[in-house]
Scaffold this active site. Structure first.
Site, mmCIF file in Angstrom:
data_model
loop_
_atom_site.group_PDB
_atom_site.id
_atom_site.type_symbol
_atom_site.label_atom_id
_atom_site.label_comp_id
_atom_site.label_asym_id
_atom_site.label_seq_id
_atom_site.Cartn_x
_atom_site.Cartn_y
_atom_site.Cartn_z
ATOM 1 N N HIS A 86 49.781 -50.577 -13.743
ATOM 2 C CA HIS A 86 50.983 -50.717 -14.563
ATOM 3 C C HIS A 86 52.168 -50.024 -13.912
ATOM 4 O O HIS A 86 53.183 -50.625 -13.627
ATOM 5 C CB HIS A 86 50.754 -50.170 -15.977
ATOM 6 C CG HIS A 86 51.842 -50.566 -16.923
ATOM 7 N ND1 HIS A 86 53.076 -49.948 -16.939
ATOM 8 C CD2 HIS A 86 51.898 -51.552 -17.841
ATOM 9 C CE1 HIS A 86 53.840 -50.547 -17.835
ATOM 10 N NE2 HIS A 86 53.154 -51.516 -18.401
ATOM 11 N N GLU A 146 55.502 -51.681 -12.666
ATOM 12 C CA GLU A 146 56.690 -50.973 -13.124
ATOM 13 C C GLU A 146 56.856 -49.600 -12.491
ATOM 14 O O GLU A 146 57.512 -48.719 -13.031
ATOM 15 C CB GLU A 146 56.649 -50.825 -14.665
ATOM 16 C CG GLU A 146 56.694 -52.168 -15.376
ATOM 17 C CD GLU A 146 56.631 -52.039 -16.892
ATOM 18 O OE1 GLU A 146 56.895 -50.950 -17.416
ATOM 19 O OE2 GLU A 146 56.312 -53.052 -17.536
ATOM 20 N N HIS A 153 50.452 -58.394 -18.674
ATOM 21 C CA HIS A 153 50.776 -58.189 -17.254
ATOM 22 C C HIS A 153 49.813 -58.945 -16.349
ATOM 23 O O HIS A 153 50.231 -59.562 -15.369
ATOM 24 C CB HIS A 153 50.751 -56.702 -16.910
ATOM 25 C CG HIS A 153 51.897 -55.934 -17.498
ATOM 26 N ND1 HIS A 153 53.210 -56.241 -17.241
ATOM 27 C CD2 HIS A 153 51.924 -54.875 -18.336
ATOM 28 C CE1 HIS A 153 54.001 -55.398 -17.891
ATOM 29 N NE2 HIS A 153 53.246 -54.567 -18.565
ATOM 30 N N VAL A 205 42.969 -53.369 -20.004
ATOM 31 C CA VAL A 205 42.820 -54.727 -20.523
ATOM 32 C C VAL A 205 43.463 -55.722 -19.555
ATOM 33 O O VAL A 205 44.355 -55.370 -18.789
ATOM 34 C CB VAL A 205 43.484 -54.885 -21.913
ATOM 35 C CG1 VAL A 205 42.968 -53.840 -22.887
ATOM 36 C CG2 VAL A 205 45.000 -54.810 -21.819
ATOM 37 N N GLU A 264 52.858 -42.189 -22.704
ATOM 38 C CA GLU A 264 52.109 -42.396 -23.954
ATOM 39 C C GLU A 264 51.115 -41.272 -24.217
ATOM 40 O O GLU A 264 50.910 -40.867 -25.358
ATOM 41 C CB GLU A 264 51.357 -43.722 -23.908
ATOM 42 C CG GLU A 264 52.271 -44.909 -24.011
ATOM 43 C CD GLU A 264 51.582 -46.146 -23.512
ATOM 44 O OE1 GLU A 264 50.457 -46.419 -23.974
ATOM 45 O OE2 GLU A 264 52.144 -46.828 -22.645
ATOM 46 N N GLY A 279 53.667 -50.223 -31.158
ATOM 47 C CA GLY A 279 54.123 -50.777 -32.426
ATOM 48 C C GLY A 279 54.211 -52.298 -32.380
ATOM 49 O O GLY A 279 53.906 -52.978 -33.365
ATOM 50 N N ILE A 301 46.326 -42.991 -17.146
ATOM 51 C CA ILE A 301 47.003 -41.844 -16.528
ATOM 52 C C ILE A 301 47.650 -40.989 -17.621
ATOM 53 O O ILE A 301 47.928 -41.475 -18.715
ATOM 54 C CB ILE A 301 48.103 -42.314 -15.543
ATOM 55 C CG1 ILE A 301 49.155 -43.179 -16.273
ATOM 56 C CG2 ILE A 301 47.488 -43.077 -14.379
ATOM 57 C CD1 ILE A 301 50.404 -43.446 -15.472
#
Ligand code: CO
Length: 305
Positions: free
Chosen positions: A186, A216, A248, A244, A130, A87, A126
């Site tokens: 990530h 994370e 990060h 992308v 999400e 969002g 992965i």
């Protein structure tokens, strides 16, 4: 980038995955891109490509948009649409006049326009939070479309790790003894974080001088540094293990702040180079996603038999 979400979602997902026609047991992902399965004489088919999104427009074009184009090229009989799951990214882009739908809005549009066959292909790496939220959205839309399938994320079974490693190998910088590549993944609090140590194990199996850490999740940078020192590495090239090269990669990996990986590794005595290249910049990675969309399409055909 993703907050702590209700973990109960994960428990509900096994069911939703089946409802959504999840292609986890479909045929080999490789044969998917070979031939497009036409949506049928009476039906209208669409492929909705779903990604987290990025507000870095240059990398957006080179990674997400390029992968969307690859999928569109592989399946010309289908209408092709984009949705982002973030969002925040959607709102940032909207302020710049770039409109991107969230998943529910995109599916609503397809419904209103009379599409009957929908394949949702995520560009996630992965099957984490999400992806499972996407399965929930797909489950809600199940009654809306005659046919609905959700493709797999990039890392979705043992063979897929080897596929990715083999695809990455020729793209890696040449490493002399004492040199290595460090990937920044990530990472997540979700069980799917297991993908990162698995990826490390696969690089090890293939004998590649590659180390995997996460921002994370696990493994963390101190653990990576321990292995680098154990193995006598003195020079590293940092690369994102992300679709992308966004926030990060630019800040946590290659930024000048004290706590970026570049800064920490430099302080630890390593010579450090950074490559801001998202996985989506590699044509072979785009091919893998196109194959996954094809496998999801194939699962719809199998369901009819
Ligand atoms: Co994040």
């Amino acid at each position: 980038m993703i907050g702590k979400k209700n973990l109960a979602i994960a428990a509900a997902c096994a069911t939703v995955a089946m409802l959504a026609g999840c292609a986890s047991t479909g045929g080999s992902a490789k044969d998917g891109a070979a031939g497009s399965v036409a949506p049928g004489a009476s039906g209208k088919g669409a492929i909705l490509v779903v990604s987290f999104g990025t507000s870095y427009e240059e990398t957006l074009e080179k990674t997400i948009a390029a992968t969307e184009r690859r999928i569109a090229e592989a399946y010309p009989d289908y209408e092709h649409r984009r949705a982002f799951t973030s969002g925040i990214v959607i709102r940032v882009l909207a302020k710049r006049g770039i409109k991107v739908d969230d998943v529910a809005t995109a599916l609503g549009r397809l419904r209103d326009e009379g599409f009957t066959r929908v394949v949702i292909q995520p560009l996630h790496l992965i099957p984490g939070v999400e992806y499972h939220e996407l399965l929930v959205e797909a489950g809600k839309a199940r009654a809306t479309f005659a046919e609905l399938a959700v493709g797999e994320p990039l890392l979705s079974g043992p063979e897929s790790f080897f596929e990715l490693a083999r695809v990455l190998e020729p793209s890696l910088p040449a490493c002399a003894p004492g040199e290595a590549v460090v990937f920044m993944g990530h990472g997540t609090h979700h069980a799917a974080n297991a993908a990162y140590p698995t990826m490390q194990r696969v690089f090890d199996d293939l004998g590649l001088p590659v180390y995997v850490g996460t921002v994370e999740g696990y493994p963390e940078l101190p653990g990576v540094i321990r292995l680098l020192k154990r193995d006598g590495v003195r020079k590293v090239t940092l690369l994102p293990l992300m679709m992308v090269a966004g926030d990060h990669a630019n800040n946590d990996m290659a930024g000048d702040e004290d706590d970026s990986w570049k800064s920490v590794l430099t302080r630890e005595g390593f010579e450090v180079e950074c490559a801001l290249r998202g996985l989506g910049e590699l044509p072979a990675v785009r091919d893998l996603y196109a194959a996954k969309a094809g496998a999801a399409m194939g699962s719809l055909e199998e369901a009819k038999e």
